[in-house]
Every structure is written in C-alpha cells, then in structure tokens.
Design a protein around this motif. Structure first.
Motif, mmCIF file in Angstrom:
data_model
loop_
_atom_site.group_PDB
_atom_site.id
_atom_site.type_symbol
_atom_site.label_atom_id
_atom_site.label_comp_id
_atom_site.label_asym_id
_atom_site.label_seq_id
_atom_site.Cartn_x
_atom_site.Cartn_y
_atom_site.Cartn_z
ATOM 1 N N VAL A 211 0.853 -1.194 0.000
ATOM 2 C CA VAL A 211 0.000 0.000 0.000
ATOM 3 C C VAL A 211 0.886 1.242 0.000
ATOM 4 O O VAL A 211 1.777 1.381 0.834
ATOM 5 C CB VAL A 211 -0.944 -0.001 1.228
ATOM 6 N N THR A 212 0.623 2.141 -0.961
ATOM 7 C CA THR A 212 1.397 3.383 -1.060
ATOM 8 C C THR A 212 0.594 4.593 -0.605
ATOM 9 O O THR A 212 1.153 5.667 -0.431
ATOM 10 C CB THR A 212 1.876 3.604 -2.508
ATOM 11 N N GLN A 213 -0.713 4.427 -0.438
ATOM 12 C CA GLN A 213 -1.587 5.488 0.087
ATOM 13 C C GLN A 213 -2.620 4.850 1.018
ATOM 14 O O GLN A 213 -3.263 3.881 0.633
ATOM 15 C CB GLN A 213 -2.344 6.196 -1.033
ATOM 16 N N THR A 214 -2.756 5.388 2.217
ATOM 17 C CA THR A 214 -3.771 4.876 3.141
ATOM 18 C C THR A 214 -5.139 4.993 2.492
ATOM 19 O O THR A 214 -5.464 6.038 1.906
ATOM 20 C CB THR A 214 -3.727 5.650 4.479
ATOM 21 N N ARG A 215 -5.917 3.930 2.585
ATOM 22 C CA ARG A 215 -7.191 3.887 1.862
ATOM 23 C C ARG A 215 -8.121 2.881 2.522
ATOM 24 O O ARG A 215 -7.682 1.856 3.020
ATOM 25 C CB ARG A 215 -6.901 3.460 0.428
ATOM 26 N N ASP A 216 -9.416 3.175 2.513
ATOM 27 C CA ASP A 216 -10.432 2.198 2.896
ATOM 28 C C ASP A 216 -10.919 1.511 1.630
ATOM 29 O O ASP A 216 -11.149 2.168 0.611
ATOM 30 C CB ASP A 216 -11.627 2.859 3.587
#
Length: 173
Positions: free
Chosen positions: A120-125
C-alpha cells in the motif's frame, strides 16, 4: 457400584442433547464463527500478522457481500479467502475503493486466485467483496420487493476472509 452407574447415566443424559446438534448441517449453532481462523491457510511468511478485519459468514449461491477494510501506507497486505465446497468454484473476490467505487483488484482477471499480496502506497479504505456464482431463491428475493418469503436454502456454506499485514520491508542498500 449402583451409585457409580447412576452418576454415569445422569452424566450421559445431560450430554446427549448436545451431541445431537454438534454433527449436523444446522447453521443455527454459529457454524461459520471463526471459520477464517480454522479453515483458511495463513501465509507461510512469518512476518505477516492476522488483522481484526478478518471475517467469516454464511453464504448462498448467487449472493454478493462486502466488508470494509482499512489499508495503511507503508504496509504489505495479503488478503485471501476460503470456502465450503458446496458453494462451488469461480468465487469472485474484488477490492473496491470505498471512496470512489473503482475496482482495484478482481480475481476473475487473475484466474480466480484465492489470495492477493500487495504493498500500500496510500492509506485507503476498501471493500473486500465476495460474489458467489449461481442462483438461489434467497438471492433472487433480495432483488425483488414483491417476494414475501422463499423456501429455506439447504445449499449454504461458509466463506472466510483472512486479512494479514506486515511493515513493508526496506528495499535496496
């Protein structure tokens, strides 16, 4: 000697009601509870840790369901699923961006793989969406407001989702 036989008889009478329900296909006894822990194979990589986002649920053919999972920057994830054989093959697992609805991964494009590892390169739901192929009266009733009741499904099975993560290891020198 008679007291010993009496005690044994009473103990057997107390246990007998539980033995009748323990070996059935009756899903009222929470059969799927903990299915993901007990039935799904974990990663062989010892650095992966199980997250609280792991789940299990009872499904029928033709059913689609999703669960929301938070993915954090700087971590590697492994999302996998397992299922009872009665549900058949070709079960679809998708990762769908919770913010914009875009499909980020679809195992139907990956030979119906049961696991997916990624960084994961960007925090995301995201939603982990499971789709069981086929049809059932219950699944059809969910889309038909005119159906009041349907025959009880007997072809039900558990699906477990394992969400594992670890800190992304540094790359290079």
């Amino acid at each position: 000697m008679n007291i010993r036989i009496l005690k044994l008889s009473i103990a057997l009478l107390l246990i007998m009601p539980f033995t009748g329900t323990a070996q059935t296909n009756d899903y009222s006894m929470r059969k799927c509870f903990g299915y993901q822990r007990d039935s799904c194979p974990r990663s062989e990589n010892v650095y992966y840790k199980l997250t609280d986002d792991s789940r299990s649920a009872l499904f029928v053919k033709g059913q689609t369901s999703r669960v929301r999972v938070s993915l954090y920057n700087g971590r590697d994830y492994r999302i996998s699923f397992c299922h009872d054989r009665i549900l058949g093959e070709g079960i679809v697992m998708r990762l769908v961006d919770a913010e914009n609805g875009n499909t980020l991964y679809d195992n139907a494009e990956d030979n119906y793989a049961t696991e997916f590892e990624f960084t994961v390169t960007q925090t995301r739901d995201v939603y982990v969406e499971i789709e069981i192929p086929g049809s059932s009266a219950l699944a059809e009733a969910e889309n038909n407001e005119e159906m009041i009741f349907v025959r009880k499904e007997t072809a039900m099975g558990c699906v477990g989702i394992l969400v594992e993560h670890m800190i992304t290891p540094p790359k290079g020198f």
